[in-house]
Design an enzyme around this catalytic site. Structure first.
Site, mmCIF file in Angstrom:
data_model
loop_
_atom_site.group_PDB
_atom_site.id
_atom_site.type_symbol
_atom_site.label_atom_id
_atom_site.label_comp_id
_atom_site.label_asym_id
_atom_site.label_seq_id
_atom_site.Cartn_x
_atom_site.Cartn_y
_atom_site.Cartn_z
ATOM 1 N N ASN A 39 0.617 -1.162 0.047
ATOM 2 C CA ASN A 39 0.115 -0.149 -0.133
ATOM 3 C C ASN A 39 0.426 0.896 -0.207
ATOM 4 O O ASN A 39 0.308 2.489 -0.141
ATOM 5 C CB ASN A 39 -0.765 -0.039 1.087
ATOM 6 N N CYS B 123 2.418 8.290 13.377
ATOM 7 C CA CYS B 123 2.809 8.831 14.838
ATOM 8 C C CYS B 123 2.443 7.730 15.679
ATOM 9 O O CYS B 123 1.386 7.233 15.861
ATOM 10 C CB CYS B 123 1.704 10.134 14.954
HETATM 11 C C1 LIG Z 1 -6.470 -0.361 3.867
HETATM 12 C C2 LIG Z 1 -5.929 -1.791 3.690
HETATM 13 C C3 LIG Z 1 -6.029 -2.864 4.818
HETATM 14 C C4 LIG Z 1 -6.711 -2.121 5.715
HETATM 15 O O1 LIG Z 1 -8.543 -2.321 5.257
HETATM 16 P P1 LIG Z 1 -10.023 -1.257 5.681
HETATM 17 O O2 LIG Z 1 -10.923 -1.852 5.139
HETATM 18 O O3 LIG Z 1 -9.586 -0.362 5.324
HETATM 19 O O4 LIG Z 1 -9.596 -2.315 7.047
HETATM 20 C C5 LIG Z 1 -5.103 -3.974 4.822
HETATM 21 N N1 LIG Z 1 -4.458 -3.972 4.511
HETATM 22 C C6 LIG Z 1 -3.563 -3.232 2.873
HETATM 23 C C7 LIG Z 1 -2.706 -3.589 2.128
HETATM 24 C C8 LIG Z 1 -4.634 -1.746 2.580
HETATM 25 O O5 LIG Z 1 -4.321 -1.006 2.123
#
Ligand SMILES: *Cc1c(COP(=O)(O)O)cnc(C)c1O
Length: 394
Positions: free
Chosen positions: A150, A324
C-alpha cells in the site's frame, strides 16, 4: 482546486454503486437470516452478492465470507489459522512490509507464544524467495505475504510463494486489499488458500470486506455469536454493503486493463515531470511491477509532514509514510525494510491516483509541489548544509 491523491487510503463511493445500495438502506430492511416475508429481498440480495463475488474470483460461494473490513478479514485469516493449527505448529512466516492489520496481529500472536519469521525484502520491496525457502520448518503452519504494498505499490511474487507453500503443505494467505479490482485475481489458479480484500479501496462502501477461505482449510473461530457467514463472522448481515461491495467489484473488473493503463500513464507523467523539475528525490520501487496509481517519492532533506500539510493547504490530499506513535514520529516500516536511510525515509510522500483523477489535477499538483519543495528547502538547515557541501553539483 481540490485534488484527492490518497486513493490507497480510501476511494470515493461510485455513484452507481450507491444507487444499487439505496433500496437496502431504506425499503428492504428485513433481517437476511429471518424466514418471513420482510426478508425475502434481503436474503436474495445477500445470496446474489456472494455469488457475484464468487463468480469473479472463480471460487465457490461457500468459500467466501463477508467481513466488517479488510483489517477484520486479515485478523480472521491469521488468527483463524493460528487457532485451528496450533497443535501442528506455531511458526508463521511473513514479509516485513505487511499492513498494520497483519503486522500488529502477528505481534499479538508472538505475545501469545507463536514464533514469526520476518523475511527480508530488496531495495524495491520485493520479498526474498531464497530466504523464504530457508525459513520453512516442520512446525510452519502459515505464510502470509501481501499481493501489492500500500505504501510503495510493489507487487510480490505470490505465484512463486504459492508453489513453495504447496510443496511444503503450508497454508498461504494473501492480503489483496490493494490489488482487488485493479488486476485479475483467481486464488485457486494461483494456489492461494486465504485471501482478504476491502470494499472501500475499489469505490465500494467503507466498513465491508471479504475473505476467501478454501474448502478443506480448517478455521478456528475467533468471533462467537449467531450462524451468519458460516459461523465465521457472526452479526446481522449488512445487506446494503454486501450489495455495494459486489456491485463495486463487478464494475471494477469490467474495465481492468483500460483503468490500469490510464492510471499508470498519468502516474508516469507525474513522476517524469517532477523528476525533471525537482532535484534530490528518489522515486521508490520505480523499476519493478507496481500498482498503476501509486507513486512514493522521497524528497531528501525534508520532513514528509511539512510537505503533506503544505499540499493540504493548497487543496491537495496525499499521505506520508510515517506513523505517529505517542509523541515520536516513526519512519515507515516499509521504507526502512527497503533499506532507505531513516533520515530520508521521513521525507517520503505517497501520491495515490484513482479513476477520478484528471491530467489538469496532476498538472496543478506538479506546479504546486515544485513551489512547496523550493520554499521548504530554502528554510531547511539540512538542505542548506547539503547545498554548501555540494556547490558544484547543483
Ligand atoms: C487498507 C488496507 C487494509 C485495511 O483495510 P480496511 O478495510 O481499511 O480495514 C489492509 N491491507 C492493506 C494492504 C490495505 O491497503
Amino acid at each position: 482546486m481540490k485534488v484527492y491523491l490518497d486513493n490507497n487510503a480510501t476511494t470515493r463511493l461510485d455513484d452507481e454503486v450507491f444507487k444499487d445500495m439505496v433500496p437496502y438502506l431504506t425499503e428492504y430492511y428485513g433481517n437476511a437470516s429471518s424466514l418471513h416475508i420482510f426478508s425475502k429481498e434481503t436474503t436474495l440480495a445477500m445470496n446474489n452478492s456472494r455469488e457475484t463475488i464468487a463468480n469473479i474470483l472463480e471460487i465457490s460461494p461457500d468459500e467466501f465470507i463477508f467481513t466488517g473490513s479488510g483489517s477484520e478479514a486479515d485478523n480472521l485469516a491469521i488468527r483463524g489459522i493460528a487457532k485451528a493449527y496450533k497443535n501442528r505448529g506455531k511458526h508463521i512466516i511473513a514479509s516485513p512490509i505487511e499492513h498494520p492489520a497483519i503486522k500488529n496481529t502477528l505481534q499479538d500472536l508472538i505475545d501469545d507464544g507463536y514464533d514469526v519469521t520476518i523475511l527480508p525484502v530488496d531495495k524495491n520491496a520485493v520479498v526474498d524467495i531464497k530466504a523464504l525457502k530457508d525459513a520453512i520448518r516442520d512446525d510452519t503452519i502459515l505464510i502470509t505475504v501481501m499481493h501489492a504494498n500500500n505504501e510503495v505499490g510493489t507487487f510480490q511474487p505470490i505465484e512463486e510463494i504459492a508453489k513453495i507453500a504447496k510443496e511444503n503443505k503450508i497454508i498461504f494467505h494473501v492480503d489483496a486489499v490493494q490489488t482487488m479490482g485493479k488486476v485479475p485475481i483467481k486464488p485457486k489458479e494461483i494456489g492461494i488458500d486465504l485471501l482478504s480484500f476491502s470494499g472501500h479501496k475499489f469505490y465500494g462502501p467503507k466498513g465491508i470486506g471479504g475473505l476467501y477461505w478454501r474448502n478443506g482449510v480448517r478455521f478456528g473461530s475467533i468471533l462467537t455469536g449467531g450462524n451468519q457467514e458460516n459461523h465465521r463472522r457472526p452479526g446481522t448481515s449488512d445487506v446494503a454493503s454486501m450489495v455495494g461491495i459486489a456491485s463495486a467489484l463487478k464494475k471494477a473488473v469490467s474495465n481492468l486493463k483500460e483503468e490500469f493503463q490510464k492510471e499508470e500513464q498519468l502516474r508516469d507523467y507525474f513522476e517524469d515531470e517532477i523528476s525533471k523539475k525537482i532535484s534530490e528525490i528518489i522515486v521508490n520501487s520505480k523499476d519493478v511491477k507496481r500498482l498503476p496509481g501509486t507513486s512514493s517519492i522521497t524528497f531528501k532533506y525534508l520532513e514528509g509532514e511539512s510537505i503533506l500539510l503544505s499540499l493540504s493547504v493548497k487543496g491537495i490530499a496525499v499521505s506520508s509514510g510515517s506513523a505517529c506513535s505517542s509523541d515520536e514520529l516513526q519512519a515507515s516500516h516499509v521504507l526502512l525494510a527497503m533499506g532507505i536511510e531513516p533520515k530520508f525515509a521521513h521525507g517520503t510522500i505517497r501520491f495515490s491516483l484513482g479513476k477520478y483523477n484528471t491530467k489538469e489535477e496532476i498538472d496543478y499538483t506538479i506546479n504546486t509541489l515544485v513551489e512547496i519543495i523550493e520554499r521548504l528547502r530554502n528554510i531547511s538547515p539540512l538542505w542548506n548544509e547539503f547545498k554548501n557541501e555540494n556547490k558544484e553539483r547543483i
